[in-house]
Scaffold this motif. Sequence first.
Motif, mmCIF file in Angstrom:
data_model
loop_
_atom_site.group_PDB
_atom_site.id
_atom_site.type_symbol
_atom_site.label_atom_id
_atom_site.label_comp_id
_atom_site.label_asym_id
_atom_site.label_seq_id
_atom_site.Cartn_x
_atom_site.Cartn_y
_atom_site.Cartn_z
ATOM 1 N N SER A 164 0.834 -1.203 0.000
ATOM 2 C CA SER A 164 0.000 0.000 0.000
ATOM 3 C C SER A 164 0.865 1.249 0.000
ATOM 4 O O SER A 164 0.508 2.269 -0.584
ATOM 5 N N ASP A 165 1.997 1.175 0.654
ATOM 6 C CA ASP A 165 2.997 2.240 0.595
ATOM 7 C C ASP A 165 4.216 1.653 -0.097
ATOM 8 O O ASP A 165 4.976 0.897 0.514
ATOM 9 N N ALA A 166 4.391 1.988 -1.368
ATOM 10 C CA ALA A 166 5.458 1.392 -2.164
ATOM 11 C C ALA A 166 6.809 1.616 -1.495
ATOM 12 O O ALA A 166 7.116 2.718 -1.024
ATOM 13 N N ILE A 167 7.602 0.547 -1.448
ATOM 14 C CA ILE A 167 8.930 0.604 -0.835
ATOM 15 C C ILE A 167 9.965 0.480 -1.945
ATOM 16 O O ILE A 167 9.946 -0.482 -2.714
ATOM 17 N N ARG A 168 10.852 1.448 -2.033
ATOM 18 C CA ARG A 168 11.936 1.399 -3.011
ATOM 19 C C ARG A 168 13.201 0.921 -2.313
ATOM 20 O O ARG A 168 13.590 1.456 -1.275
ATOM 21 N N ILE A 169 13.837 -0.088 -2.880
ATOM 22 C CA ILE A 169 15.023 -0.693 -2.280
ATOM 23 C C ILE A 169 16.208 -0.443 -3.211
ATOM 24 O O ILE A 169 16.183 -0.847 -4.377
ATOM 25 N N PRO A 170 17.253 0.223 -2.746
ATOM 26 C CA PRO A 170 18.405 0.500 -3.611
ATOM 27 C C PRO A 170 19.193 -0.762 -3.915
ATOM 28 O O PRO A 170 19.112 -1.758 -3.183
ATOM 29 N N PRO A 210 24.348 -1.788 8.111
ATOM 30 C CA PRO A 210 23.753 -2.891 8.872
ATOM 31 C C PRO A 210 22.286 -2.620 9.180
ATOM 32 O O PRO A 210 21.916 -1.533 9.638
ATOM 33 N N GLY A 211 21.444 -3.610 8.883
ATOM 34 C CA GLY A 211 20.016 -3.490 9.122
ATOM 35 C C GLY A 211 19.222 -2.897 7.982
ATOM 36 O O GLY A 211 17.986 -2.892 8.031
ATOM 37 N N ASP A 212 19.908 -2.402 6.929
ATOM 38 C CA ASP A 212 19.206 -1.781 5.802
ATOM 39 C C ASP A 212 18.918 -2.799 4.709
ATOM 40 O O ASP A 212 19.685 -3.748 4.490
ATOM 41 N N LEU A 213 17.837 -2.559 3.984
ATOM 42 C CA LEU A 213 17.478 -3.377 2.829
ATOM 43 C C LEU A 213 18.373 -3.061 1.640
ATOM 44 O O LEU A 213 18.797 -1.909 1.452
#
Length: 269
Positions: free
Chosen positions: A211-217, A227-230
Amino acid sequence: MSKNRIITLLTDFGLSDVYVGVMKGAIAQINPQLKVIDITHQIPSQNIAAARFCLMTAFAYFPPETVHIAVVDPGVGSKRRGVAIKCASCFLVGPDNGLFSGVLSRESAIASVELTNPKYWRTPQPSSTFHGRDIFAAAGAYLANGVALEELGETIDPASLLQLEIPNCAVTATGAAGCIQYVDRFGNLITNIPNNCITGNNWSLTISNSSDAIRIPSGKTYSDSEPGDLIAITGSDGWVEIAVNGGSAQSVLQLEFGDKVQIIDRDRA
């Protein structure tokens, strides 16, 4: 005439019970000289999609004519067929429930049979709950020992083999659209978007069903993020995957098999 082909085993049986051991015993009763290699026995219980992916990923690393016995079989004892399949580089033995559709997306079936000949079972009265031991292990061992595929049962049309439904990967004007096809034990979310859909380094992945688009680099390695990031990377098995540096992407995103994702390739946009 003995062939002594290699046998592999892939199941959801785990290692705490005797099931894997007795399958190997059934194989050894036919020919104790056959080499048996475990691919994995930690497929999540009854997860045919995970079995499909793992066998598809593994089979090409084995010598020609290897016999792959794969048993993830929630329909055991029902009317689902037991099958043996000959491909260009290998043989496949197990339930006809879509488990082999990943391998067959890469290699066409040359011939296939339903395992209807009890001469090549462990017993003519197999258990209704353990065909892995009583039918598949025995049939695979006889096949590895040189018995002709056609001796194992009635010939069936390879086109009739069950295919596991999975959304197709589609190339788009700005990248590619696909889905999650597997979650590994690290929580990495492996998509069905092949690495060759990426034309450069300037790309990202979007979860399109959120519902809230997530952009992942994107990056080249897991450590290219904090650390901990997508992060989205091109994995060693040829697929785009979503990871977390030092963590689990599945735990963060709660995505499962079939959930949609999209690649935005700015070198193409």
